[in-house]
Structures are given as structure tokens and as C-alpha cells.
Design a protein around this motif. Structure first.
Motif, PDB file in Angstrom:
ATOM      1  N   LEU A  36       0.843  -1.206   0.000  1.00 46.19           N
ATOM      2  CA  LEU A  36       0.000   0.000   0.000  1.00 46.19           C
ATOM      3  C   LEU A  36       0.876   1.253   0.000  1.00 46.19           C
ATOM      4  N   SER A  37       1.938   1.232   0.793  1.00 41.20           N
ATOM      5  CA  SER A  37       2.839   2.382   0.893  1.00 41.20           C
ATOM      6  C   SER A  37       3.508   2.701  -0.439  1.00 41.20           C
ATOM      7  N   LYS A  38       3.779   1.662  -1.220  1.00 41.71           N
ATOM      8  CA  LYS A  38       4.448   1.838  -2.509  1.00 41.71           C
ATOM      9  C   LYS A  38       3.471   2.078  -3.654  1.00 41.71           C
ATOM     10  N   GLY A  39       2.162   2.090  -3.325  1.00 47.51           N
ATOM     11  CA  GLY A  39       1.159   2.303  -4.371  1.00 47.51           C
ATOM     12  C   GLY A  39       0.970   1.096  -5.262  1.00 47.51           C
ATOM     13  N   GLU A  40       1.314  -0.078  -4.757  1.00 50.18           N
ATOM     14  CA  GLU A  40       1.153  -1.305  -5.532  1.00 50.18           C
ATOM     15  C   GLU A  40      -0.244  -1.873  -5.310  1.00 50.18           C
ATOM     16  N   THR A  41      -0.645  -2.772  -6.186  1.00 48.87           N
ATOM     17  CA  THR A  41      -1.958  -3.385  -6.037  1.00 48.87           C
ATOM     18  C   THR A  41      -1.929  -4.430  -4.925  1.00 48.87           C
ATOM     19  N   VAL A  42      -3.036  -4.540  -4.232  1.00 45.94           N
ATOM     20  CA  VAL A  42      -3.202  -5.552  -3.188  1.00 45.94           C
ATOM     21  C   VAL A  42      -4.511  -6.275  -3.455  1.00 45.94           C
TER      22      VAL A  42
END
Length: 73
Positions: A36-42
Motif C-alpha cells: 500500500l505504501s508503494k502504491g502497488e496493487t493488493v
């Protein structure tokens, strides 16, 4: 298409919560917080845990950001 979680970080600031507080409240792994911090998908499961912990809807914590390669269907 990219994902922005800026709304999530604003909610945490408003609620005077740290990322580790969110991790504990949502019962999710630190790896998910890092994504989430890196703006990646979860996964949707992670997003649902966050929404439940913060008592909000998915649109309250994230936005989709179109990129140049995205076509309008």
C-alpha cells in the motif's frame, strides 16, 4: 491504470493512526502495508480488511489513476 492510496493516508492522519496501528486493526501482514505504501496493487481481501477497520468504503481509501496507455472502453 495505476492506484493511489493518498486518501487512505489522509484518513490515517485524521484518525491519528500510524501504519502499524492500521496493520493491527485490520489484521493484515506488514507486506500488505508495504505494498500500500508503494502504491502497488493488493488483494480485494486486504482492501476489505482496511475498510472494515476504518469503517469506510473502498472509494474512501483509493483512486484509480489512468495512464497514457489506457484506452477508454
Amino acid at each position: 491504470m495505476e492506484v493511489s492510496y493518498k486518501k487512505l493516508w489522509k484518513i490515517l492522519i485524521d484518525k491519528d493512526m500510524k501504519k502499524k496501528d492500521l496493520q493491527a486493526a485490520a489484521g493484515m501482514s506488514w507486506a500488505s502495508v508495504t505494498k500500500l505504501s508503494k502504491g502497488e496493487t493488493v488483494s480485494m481481501e486486504v482492501l476489505m480488511k482496511v475498510c472494515k477497520a476504518l469503517d469506510c468504503n473502498i472509494g474512501d481509501i483509493m483512486d484509480f489513476i489512468p495512464t497514457d496507455g489506457d484506452s477508454k472502453a
